[in-house]
Scaffold this motif. Structure first.
Motif, PDB file in Angstrom:
ATOM      1  N   MET A   1      -8.591  -0.730  -7.993  1.00 26.97           N
ATOM      2  CA  MET A   1      -8.648  -1.538  -6.773  1.00 26.97           C
ATOM      3  C   MET A   1      -8.208  -0.711  -5.579  1.00 26.97           C
ATOM      4  N   ALA A   2      -8.541  -1.151  -4.415  1.00 28.28           N
ATOM      5  CA  ALA A   2      -8.316  -0.319  -3.238  1.00 28.28           C
ATOM      6  C   ALA A   2      -6.896  -0.441  -2.685  1.00 28.28           C
ATOM      7  N   ASP A   3      -6.254  -1.563  -2.978  1.00 32.36           N
ATOM      8  CA  ASP A   3      -4.957  -1.774  -2.342  1.00 32.36           C
ATOM      9  C   ASP A   3      -3.797  -1.632  -3.327  1.00 32.36           C
ATOM     10  N   ARG A   4      -3.934  -0.676  -4.220  1.00 37.96           N
ATOM     11  CA  ARG A   4      -2.813  -0.383  -5.090  1.00 37.96           C
ATOM     12  C   ARG A   4      -1.683   0.262  -4.271  1.00 37.96           C
ATOM     13  N   ILE A   5      -0.480   0.115  -4.759  1.00 38.20           N
ATOM     14  CA  ILE A   5       0.663   0.711  -4.070  1.00 38.20           C
ATOM     15  C   ILE A   5       0.683   2.215  -4.353  1.00 38.20           C
ATOM     16  N   ARG A   6       0.614   2.991  -3.284  1.00 38.38           N
ATOM     17  CA  ARG A   6       0.573   4.446  -3.429  1.00 38.38           C
ATOM     18  C   ARG A   6       1.999   4.991  -3.491  1.00 38.38           C
ATOM     19  N   VAL A   7       2.276   5.718  -4.568  1.00 40.84           N
ATOM     20  CA  VAL A   7       3.641   6.185  -4.809  1.00 40.84           C
ATOM     21  C   VAL A   7       3.693   7.715  -4.805  1.00 40.84           C
ATOM     22  N   LEU A   8       4.706   8.260  -4.120  1.00 39.47           N
ATOM     23  CA  LEU A   8       4.977   9.700  -4.167  1.00 39.47           C
ATOM     24  C   LEU A   8       6.269   9.914  -4.940  1.00 39.47           C
TER      25      LEU A   8
END
Lengths: 210, 210
Positions: free
Chosen positions: B1-8
DNA sequence: ACGGTCCTCGGTCGATGGACCTAGGTCCTC
DNA sequence: GAGGACCTAGGTCCATCGACCGAGGACCGT
């Protein structure tokens, strides 16, 4: 294949265990057969799972790594033990090697090197990080090095908790004089100038948990 | 999905980074977009990758976690920062929270809880480990608590390296009297009795690397 | 029985550490 | 310009620390 190297991962942090497992599972010839979170369960798990190599973190709550090593030895477990830790002090290395560790690497090792280390250890070699080997050599060079007696370790443990000589005396039911004698011996053996350095040394070496 | 939470993921140990990545990648709504090994590259990577949440270890070589937090803030990076560390001292928590951390959890957290923590932080909440919250509350209760001045931190750093007052004086080009004044102030602010306890405190709080 | 190591405790003594009080200079804020 | 931090430094005073000395008893292996 049937003769993959069976590895038991021992670390108190789930995150680290998962990281090691992931690293090792992509290697065709390695198989992580289990994980243990502390030293005591490690001995049981090793008995039950029969790993070829045990990846052991030295610093853990409850029974620490060195205790686990002794436990494995007493149980007659034939598994090779590769110590993987973040401590660099020779006083941590020596007991581990003496207790039967077949290798000693740092946690900042990269995955291929770790896999290679496991294979080396499994093949019967003793593998030490270059720095560790140097430390070990340096330690051997000065004879009678950092070998504390049991009682001295007791005292050092208290020192590393920030206790004064008087408090240590009360805690261990000793005269303050005796404590001072032990502290002096500790300072001499560790090659440090005062109790603060001794305490820091104890922390660095993983003798106490910060 | 496009609005996954992006994690660094930011940690100096490859093993830990891999462990965290593995934990998080199995979560449908989380996506690990990058890894950084130290504080400075963390700021660059955050700028480049635009993560929603940054998982930050406080203790790292080079630029430490708090420095990284300041760097992110100065760069105007909108990412939420979840501190994940193994230190428990309030003196480590307070600066991190003040520097803009949105959460503070321990490394022994289990995977589902970590994922939940990331979602909470991403939703704008401030999430603290119960113990941390308690420490924080206790710290706030005694006003002016463990807030060391810059100079006092300099001195504490030397204390935590095992230096004597005289050595610290020479190292910092000060009078021994001044050093003693600073040390006394440090002991008072940290609520400890002597330099050994102060040194241990510094190590526990991650101010110095063991 | 002997030597060796360890644990215990004592004495002395100088060095260090830390508390407490005072105080001048700088820099910032109101 | 009047506070108010902070850094610097000095004085006094006492507790603690640690070095160096000796010494008795327990336990061990030879």
């Amino acid at each position: 294949m049937a003769d993959r190297i069976r590895v038991l991962v021992v670390d108190d942090h789930p995150v680290v265990r998962q990281g090691l497992r992931t690293f090792l599972d992509v290697q065709d010839d390695l198989e992580v057969v289990g994980e243990s979170a502390d030293g005591t369960s490690c001995v049981d798990d090793a008995e039950r799972l029969g790993p070829d190599v045990i990846l052991l973190d030295l610093r853990m709550p409850g029974a620490d790594g060195v205790s686990a090593l002794h436990g494995l030895r007493e149980a007659g477990n034939p598994a090779k033990v590769l110590v993987i830790t973040s401590f660099t002090e020779p006083s941590a290395v020596l007991p581990a090697v003496r207790a039967g560790a077949s290798g000693y690497v740092y946690k900042d090792i990269d995955p291929p090197a770790l896999a290679a280390a496991i294979r080396s250890v499994h093949a019967g070699h003793v593998l030490l990080h270059p720095d560790v080997a140097r430390l070990l050599a340096a330690g051997e060079a000065r004879p009678g090095g950092a070998e504390l007696t049991a009682r001295e370790r007791d005292v050092l443990l208290e020192v590393a908790r920030g206790r004064s000589n008087r408090e240590i005396a009360r805690a261990l039911s000793l005269s303050e004089k005796t404590v001072k004698t032990h502290v002096s011996a500790i300072l001499g053996k560790l090659g440090v100038q005062d109790r603060t350095q001794a305490a820091l040394h104890a922390v660095r070496s993983g003798l106490v948990r910060p």
